[in-house]
Design a protein around this motif. Structure first.
Motif, PDB file in Angstrom:
ATOM      1  N   MET A  94      -5.668  10.436 -13.187  1.00 58.12           N
ATOM      2  CA  MET A  94      -5.340   9.047 -12.867  1.00 58.12           C
ATOM      3  C   MET A  94      -6.557   8.332 -12.311  1.00 58.12           C
ATOM      4  N   LYS A  95      -6.611   7.014 -12.573  1.00 59.36           N
ATOM      5  CA  LYS A  95      -7.618   6.153 -11.989  1.00 59.36           C
ATOM      6  C   LYS A  95      -6.909   4.968 -11.332  1.00 59.36           C
ATOM      7  N   LYS A  96      -7.219   4.718 -10.079  1.00 65.82           N
ATOM      8  CA  LYS A  96      -6.617   3.621  -9.314  1.00 65.82           C
ATOM      9  C   LYS A  96      -5.092   3.666  -9.377  1.00 65.82           C
ATOM     10  N   PRO A  97      -4.476   4.691  -8.841  1.00 62.98           N
ATOM     11  CA  PRO A  97      -3.016   4.840  -8.968  1.00 62.98           C
ATOM     12  C   PRO A  97      -2.242   3.879  -8.082  1.00 62.98           C
ATOM     13  N   TRP A  98      -2.434   2.581  -8.320  1.00 62.45           N
ATOM     14  CA  TRP A  98      -1.618   1.543  -7.692  1.00 62.45           C
ATOM     15  C   TRP A  98      -1.709   1.538  -6.166  1.00 62.45           C
ATOM     16  N   MET A  99      -2.778   2.056  -5.638  1.00 62.28           N
ATOM     17  CA  MET A  99      -2.978   2.085  -4.177  1.00 62.28           C
ATOM     18  C   MET A  99      -1.851   2.841  -3.466  1.00 62.28           C
ATOM     19  N   ILE A 100      -1.153   3.709  -4.207  1.00 64.20           N
ATOM     20  CA  ILE A 100      -0.087   4.512  -3.599  1.00 64.20           C
ATOM     21  C   ILE A 100      -0.452   5.986  -3.730  1.00 64.20           C
ATOM     22  N   LYS A 101      -0.428   6.695  -2.650  1.00 59.75           N
ATOM     23  CA  LYS A 101      -0.741   8.115  -2.686  1.00 59.75           C
ATOM     24  C   LYS A 101       0.521   8.921  -2.964  1.00 59.75           C
ATOM     25  N   TRP A 102       0.418   9.799  -3.968  1.00 60.76           N
ATOM     26  CA  TRP A 102       1.537  10.647  -4.307  1.00 60.76           C
ATOM     27  C   TRP A 102       1.463  11.949  -3.511  1.00 60.76           C
ATOM     28  N   ASP A 103       2.605  12.362  -2.983  1.00 63.04           N
ATOM     29  CA  ASP A 103       2.634  13.669  -2.347  1.00 63.04           C
ATOM     30  C   ASP A 103       2.810  14.741  -3.419  1.00 63.04           C
ATOM     31  N   GLN A 104       2.757  16.004  -3.018  1.00 63.11           N
ATOM     32  CA  GLN A 104       2.810  17.099  -3.977  1.00 63.11           C
ATOM     33  C   GLN A 104       4.127  17.126  -4.745  1.00 63.11           C
ATOM     34  N   GLY A 161      10.641   1.686 -13.691  1.00 56.21           N
ATOM     35  CA  GLY A 161       9.345   1.938 -13.062  1.00 56.21           C
ATOM     36  C   GLY A 161       8.470   0.705 -13.017  1.00 56.21           C
ATOM     37  N   MET A 162       8.397  -0.039 -14.142  1.00 55.95           N
ATOM     38  CA  MET A 162       7.561  -1.238 -14.186  1.00 55.95           C
ATOM     39  C   MET A 162       8.105  -2.334 -13.294  1.00 55.95           C
ATOM     40  N   LYS A 163       9.423  -2.447 -13.195  1.00 49.43           N
ATOM     41  CA  LYS A 163      10.022  -3.457 -12.325  1.00 49.43           C
ATOM     42  C   LYS A 163       9.661  -3.188 -10.868  1.00 49.43           C
ATOM     43  N   ASN A 164       9.810  -1.951 -10.429  1.00 49.27           N
ATOM     44  CA  ASN A 164       9.474  -1.599  -9.042  1.00 49.27           C
ATOM     45  C   ASN A 164       8.001  -1.829  -8.747  1.00 49.27           C
ATOM     46  N   ARG A 165       7.169  -1.462  -9.703  1.00 50.27           N
ATOM     47  CA  ARG A 165       5.727  -1.635  -9.480  1.00 50.27           C
ATOM     48  C   ARG A 165       5.338  -3.107  -9.457  1.00 50.27           C
ATOM     49  N   ALA A 166       5.956  -3.909 -10.320  1.00 44.15           N
ATOM     50  CA  ALA A 166       5.630  -5.331 -10.360  1.00 44.15           C
ATOM     51  C   ALA A 166       6.005  -6.012  -9.052  1.00 44.15           C
ATOM     52  N   VAL A 167       7.172  -5.689  -8.531  1.00 43.01           N
ATOM     53  CA  VAL A 167       7.596  -6.263  -7.250  1.00 43.01           C
ATOM     54  C   VAL A 167       6.646  -5.831  -6.134  1.00 43.01           C
ATOM     55  N   TYR A 168       6.265  -4.548  -6.134  1.00 41.93           N
ATOM     56  CA  TYR A 168       5.342  -4.043  -5.117  1.00 41.93           C
ATOM     57  C   TYR A 168       3.997  -4.753  -5.195  1.00 41.93           C
ATOM     58  N   LEU A 169       3.450  -4.880  -6.407  1.00 45.25           N
ATOM     59  CA  LEU A 169       2.126  -5.496  -6.560  1.00 45.25           C
ATOM     60  C   LEU A 169       2.146  -6.966  -6.210  1.00 45.25           C
ATOM     61  N   LYS A 170       3.227  -7.651  -6.559  1.00 39.96           N
ATOM     62  CA  LYS A 170       3.338  -9.065  -6.216  1.00 39.96           C
ATOM     63  C   LYS A 170       3.215  -9.255  -4.702  1.00 39.96           C
ATOM     64  N   ASP A 171       3.891  -8.405  -3.947  1.00 44.11           N
ATOM     65  CA  ASP A 171       3.825  -8.514  -2.486  1.00 44.11           C
ATOM     66  C   ASP A 171       2.491  -7.992  -1.957  1.00 44.11           C
ATOM     67  N   HIS A 172       2.029  -6.871  -2.496  1.00 40.77           N
ATOM     68  CA  HIS A 172       0.801  -6.255  -1.998  1.00 40.77           C
ATOM     69  C   HIS A 172      -0.413  -7.157  -2.209  1.00 40.77           C
ATOM     70  N   LEU A 173      -0.422  -7.886  -3.326  1.00 49.29           N
ATOM     71  CA  LEU A 173      -1.553  -8.763  -3.640  1.00 49.29           C
ATOM     72  C   LEU A 173      -1.339 -10.183  -3.139  1.00 49.29           C
ATOM     73  N   ASN A 174      -0.242 -10.383  -2.383  1.00 47.29           N
ATOM     74  CA  ASN A 174       0.058 -11.684  -1.769  1.00 47.29           C
ATOM     75  C   ASN A 174       0.178 -12.811  -2.798  1.00 47.29           C
TER      76      ASN A 174
END
Length: 329
Positions: free
Chosen positions: A128-138, A65-78
């Motif tokens: 949750m607060k600031k859930p990684w700018m990703i919206k979770w579906d139901q 989970g942390m690996k996927n999020r780190a890669v996403y944030l690295k790209d998302h935050l440029n």
């Protein structure tokens, strides 16, 4: 609590590592070099297989989970290529009646807080607060809730209860603080610094407050206040206040109060004004005169011995030690 670190980029450290804590006692370590947990308590060996199974479920899922999020944030935050760090502080607690409390997560990327997460099993609720700018579906929310309810939370509580049972005498102990009040005259007529030091206490949580004339001193005027570890497993805290030269001529009452689990009531200590410069100067003059007289008498004795014997040598040393009235704090 588990402090997990995932590193993006090349470093001499493991890509993924976890430090496991019971309150302020380190009880285990895990990293991606061996993919196995190492525990500091010998009594944990009988739980080795069960611990490794739990670690395999929790920490491997956390790694992915942390690996996927780190890669996403690295790209998302440029962010450019290089070293980036994703950290997670996760844990659970037992309430006063040994009732399991909530499960907590705090995430940060490159030192910036990104998300707070709380699962309350009793309320069957996720906050949750600031859930990684990703919206979770139901469907995603249901999956996460089931995972935390049936895997994360039970394993965390079970591990907490197990190690608390092993270390109860240590982590549940209460050690009273020792208190020192200190006064220090500052150079260049900058006034006086008073300090209140509480040391040797456990657990680490303490409430230490400086008062002037019955009112708490503004925190902006106070230096220190950090809780620091001692070498024996206890803690210390110091708070200091500078009193200007002008304030020294005013009549103020300063005191230090503290609250700690080891104390039945709050401890209140008052700074006694010992700044009588006349008595201090007199004690110094008296001490110097005694020292000079001692040197003169010693010199006369040596001179007479030399005159009588014509040989031999003797040295003496006078060290001035302030009288009690000259001690400033």
């Amino acid at each position: 609590m588990a402090l997990a670190t995932y590193i993006v980029g090349q470093t001499p450290f493991p890509e993924f590592s976890v430090v496991l804590m019971l309150d302020d006692v380190q009880i285990g370590y895990y990293d991606s070099t061996t993919w196995k947990g190492v525990y500091r308590l010998h009594s944990a060996s009988k739980y080795y297989d069960e611990e490794q199974s739990d670690v395999g479920v929790i920490f491997l899922d956390m790694y992915n989970g942390m690996k996927n999020r780190a890669v996403y944030l690295k790209d998302h935050l440029n962010h450019t290529d290089g070293v980036h760090v994703h950290q997670r502080l996760a844990g659970c607690e037992l309430l006063n009646d040994d009732k399991p409390g909530p499960l907590y997560f705090w995430d940060a990327f490159n030192g910036q807080n990104m998300e707070e997460f709380t699962f309350d099993k009793e309320k069957n609720d996720i906050q949750m607060k600031k859930p990684w700018m990703i919206k979770w579906d139901q469907a995603k929310k249901i999956h996460v809730k089931l995972l935390y309810e049936n895997v994360y939370h039970p394993i965390c509580i079970k591990t907490l209860q197990r190690y608390l049972n092993m270390q109860k005498n240590y982590v549940m102990r209460k050690v009273k603080p020792r208190v020192r009040l200190m006064r220090k005259m500052l150079s260049d007529s900058q006034g006086l610094q008073i300090s209140c030091l509480a040391t040797g206490f456990y657990p680490r949580h303490i409430n230490l407050t400086l008062f002037r004339d019955g009112q708490p001193v503004d925190e902006d005027l106070i230096t220190g206040g950090e809780i620091l570890p001692n070498g024996d497993g206890t803690y210390q805290m110091r708070k200091s206040l500078v009193i200007s030269e002008e304030e020294l001529h005013e009549e103020h009452k300063y005191n230090c109060t503290m609250k700690h689990l080891s104390l039945d009531n709050k401890l209140d200590i008052t700074f006694v004004d010992e700044s009588d410069s006349g008595s201090f100067s007199l004690s110094i003059v008296f001490g110097v005169l005694v020292c000079v007289a001692f040197l003169i008498i010693t010199a006369l004795i040596i001179w007479r011995k030399r005159g009588a014997a014509g040989q031999g040598s003797e040295t003496s040393q006078c060290i001035y030690s302030p009288t009690p009235s000259s001690v400033q704090g």
